[in-house]
Design a protein around this motif. Structure first.
Motif, mmCIF file in Angstrom:
data_model
loop_
_atom_site.group_PDB
_atom_site.id
_atom_site.type_symbol
_atom_site.label_atom_id
_atom_site.label_comp_id
_atom_site.label_asym_id
_atom_site.label_seq_id
_atom_site.Cartn_x
_atom_site.Cartn_y
_atom_site.Cartn_z
ATOM 1 N N LYS A 207 0.830 -1.203 0.000
ATOM 2 C CA LYS A 207 0.000 0.000 0.000
ATOM 3 C C LYS A 207 0.868 1.259 0.000
ATOM 4 C CE LYS A 207 -3.650 2.319 2.630
ATOM 5 N NZ LYS A 207 -4.554 2.229 3.809
ATOM 6 N N ILE A 210 2.789 1.697 -3.399
ATOM 7 C CA ILE A 210 1.975 2.245 -4.490
ATOM 8 C C ILE A 210 1.699 3.729 -4.256
ATOM 9 C CG2 ILE A 210 -0.282 2.121 -5.612
ATOM 10 C CD1 ILE A 210 -0.240 -0.910 -5.090
ATOM 11 N N THR A 211 1.466 4.097 -2.989
ATOM 12 C CA THR A 211 1.241 5.506 -2.663
ATOM 13 C C THR A 211 2.460 6.357 -3.034
ATOM 14 O OG1 THR A 211 -0.190 4.867 -0.826
ATOM 15 C CG2 THR A 211 0.641 7.120 -0.815
ATOM 16 N N SER A 252 -2.600 -4.806 -8.787
ATOM 17 C CA SER A 252 -3.470 -3.924 -9.569
ATOM 18 C C SER A 252 -4.803 -3.696 -8.860
ATOM 19 C CB SER A 252 -3.729 -4.538 -10.951
ATOM 20 O OG SER A 252 -2.525 -4.681 -11.665
ATOM 21 N N ALA A 255 -4.167 -1.258 -6.019
ATOM 22 C CA ALA A 255 -3.983 0.090 -6.569
ATOM 23 C C ALA A 255 -5.318 0.696 -6.978
ATOM 24 C CB ALA A 255 -3.037 0.035 -7.761
ATOM 25 N N PHE A 259 -6.752 4.209 -5.363
ATOM 26 C CA PHE A 259 -6.776 5.416 -6.185
ATOM 27 C C PHE A 259 -7.828 5.300 -7.282
ATOM 28 C CE2 PHE A 259 -2.420 4.581 -4.767
ATOM 29 C CZ PHE A 259 -2.165 5.722 -4.025
ATOM 30 N N PRO A 262 -5.114 4.756 -10.568
ATOM 31 C CA PRO A 262 -3.866 4.190 -10.044
ATOM 32 C C PRO A 262 -2.719 4.353 -11.040
ATOM 33 C CG PRO A 262 -5.327 2.449 -10.791
ATOM 34 C CD PRO A 262 -6.107 3.720 -10.875
ATOM 35 N N SER A 264 -0.052 3.573 -13.719
ATOM 36 C CA SER A 264 -0.050 2.560 -14.776
ATOM 37 C C SER A 264 0.923 2.962 -15.874
ATOM 38 C CB SER A 264 -1.458 2.386 -15.361
ATOM 39 O OG SER A 264 -1.878 3.611 -15.942
#
Length: 348
Positions: A207, A210-211, A252, A255, A259, A262, A264
């Motif tokens: 988490k 990805i942030t 995915s 993500a 968001f 997200p 990509s």
């Protein structure tokens, strides 16, 4: 000695200028005081017209309080001139010493940077870290981002324990953050801040990783904007694109839950960055050669995949990371062979 001599000459000139400026004003003030009759109890005091000195009185009048006041003012004037001269000389000496200290500090920093760059180019990872760690409390961004890089490089060494590696990774981020606070116009500062932030994500969960991805991309792009000819920044932007193009389905899903849009990317976008990095500086990094091969494999271009993987295998190892990349080559080549076998089986 030459600087001191110049300083004394300059001080002498200042004192002479002060004397020429103050003396007439002192005489004028004394004459006004005598003419007004202050300090003498109303008695008249006459100046002799044939005597130039302001302290000479007519013998017909005895000295009064005016005389003592004039003498006091004269002593005060001399002390003021002496004090002004000393103050001026002291100020000039302070400026000279301060300037010399700044110049000396700049020369020392430049020497350390030159030595650090030499050790980095020679692959002396641990010696480089030992050199730069002495300056961990520095306010110089150029020293700090190099220390962040050195800390990370030591963390990547095979002999570094897992606990020590984690400590070094977080220290590297601290140094990079401090460097970014000091200087935002240096591409290397943005680049190494993004790298260190990405490394910390390995310890803080998917988490958080990805942030941080949006911030990491922003700093890689800023590094490229500041220096479009830096092959490493282009390569790292390619890695970012490849990572999100190749993201597993469960990541995915996470993500998408976190968001509305997200992070990509595509393999084609990753390939453009890898290729541009190679165009800017051919054969600069074994990992760029490796990822060119891997990206072409993802795009089912076997001929180009073989070309770049072969180049990666032929490249001499210079760092610990180069050796680790070599270990990945057989896996890539084995996967490529399996894909070829599967393709032939389908054709039969």
């Amino acid at each position: 000695m030459a600087s001191v001599a110049r300083l004394l000459r300059r001080g002498g000139c200042a004192v002479r200028t002060r004397l020429l400026w103050e003396a007439p004003k002192a005489r004028l003030g004394w004459r006004r005081q005598v003419a007004s009759g202050r300090g003498g109890g109303g008695s008249e005091v006459r100046l002799r017209s044939d005597v130039r000195s302001p302290l000479a009185f007519s013998p017909c009048s005895p000295p009064s309080n005016v005389c003592f006041k004039v003498l006091e003012q004269s002593r005060f004037f001399r002390r003021g001139v002496a004090f002004s001269a000393l103050s001026y000389l002291g100020y000039e000496a302070y400026i000279l010493i301060s300037h010399s200290s700044v110049v000396h500090a700049d020369v020392k920093v430049n020497e350390v940077l030159d030595q650090a760059d030499y050790l980095y180019g020679s692959g002396e990872t641990e010696k480089l870290y030992q050199l730069l760690e002495q300056y961990k409390n520095s306010e110089n961004a150029q020293l700090l981002w190099r220390l962040a890089r050195a800390s990370r490089d030591v963390a990547q060494l095979s002999q570094t324990s897992a606990e020590k590696k984690k400590q070094l990774i977080y220290e590297a981020l601290d140094y990079a953050t401090k460097a970014l606070e000091k200087e935002k116009s240096c591409f290397s500062v943005h680049k190494w801040y993004a790298i260190c932030l990405s490394d910390v994500g390995d310890y803080e969960g998917i988490k958080k990783k990805i942030t941080n991805a949006f911030v990491i991309k922003e700093h890689f792009q800023k590094a490229i904007e500041l220096n479009p000819k830096d092959a490493t920044s282009l390569h790292l932007m390619g890695i970012w694109c490849y990572t999100f193009a190749d993201m597993p389905w469960y990541q995915s899903k996470i993500a998408a839950a976190l968001f509305s849009t997200p992070p990509s990317s595509t393999y084609e976008e990753a390939l453009r960055y890898f290729q541009k990095a190679e165009d800017v500086e051919p054969n600069f990094y074994s990992k760029n050669l490796l990822f060119l091969g891997k990206t072409y494999m993802k795009l089912n271009n076997r001929k180009m995949a073989l070309f770049w993987l072969s180049k990666a295998k032929e490249r001499l190892s210079h760092t610990e990371e180069d050796k680790q990349n070599e270990l990945l080559l057989p896996c890539c080549q084995k996967r490529r062979s399996l894909n070829q076998e599967n393709e032939r089986s389908r054709q039969r």
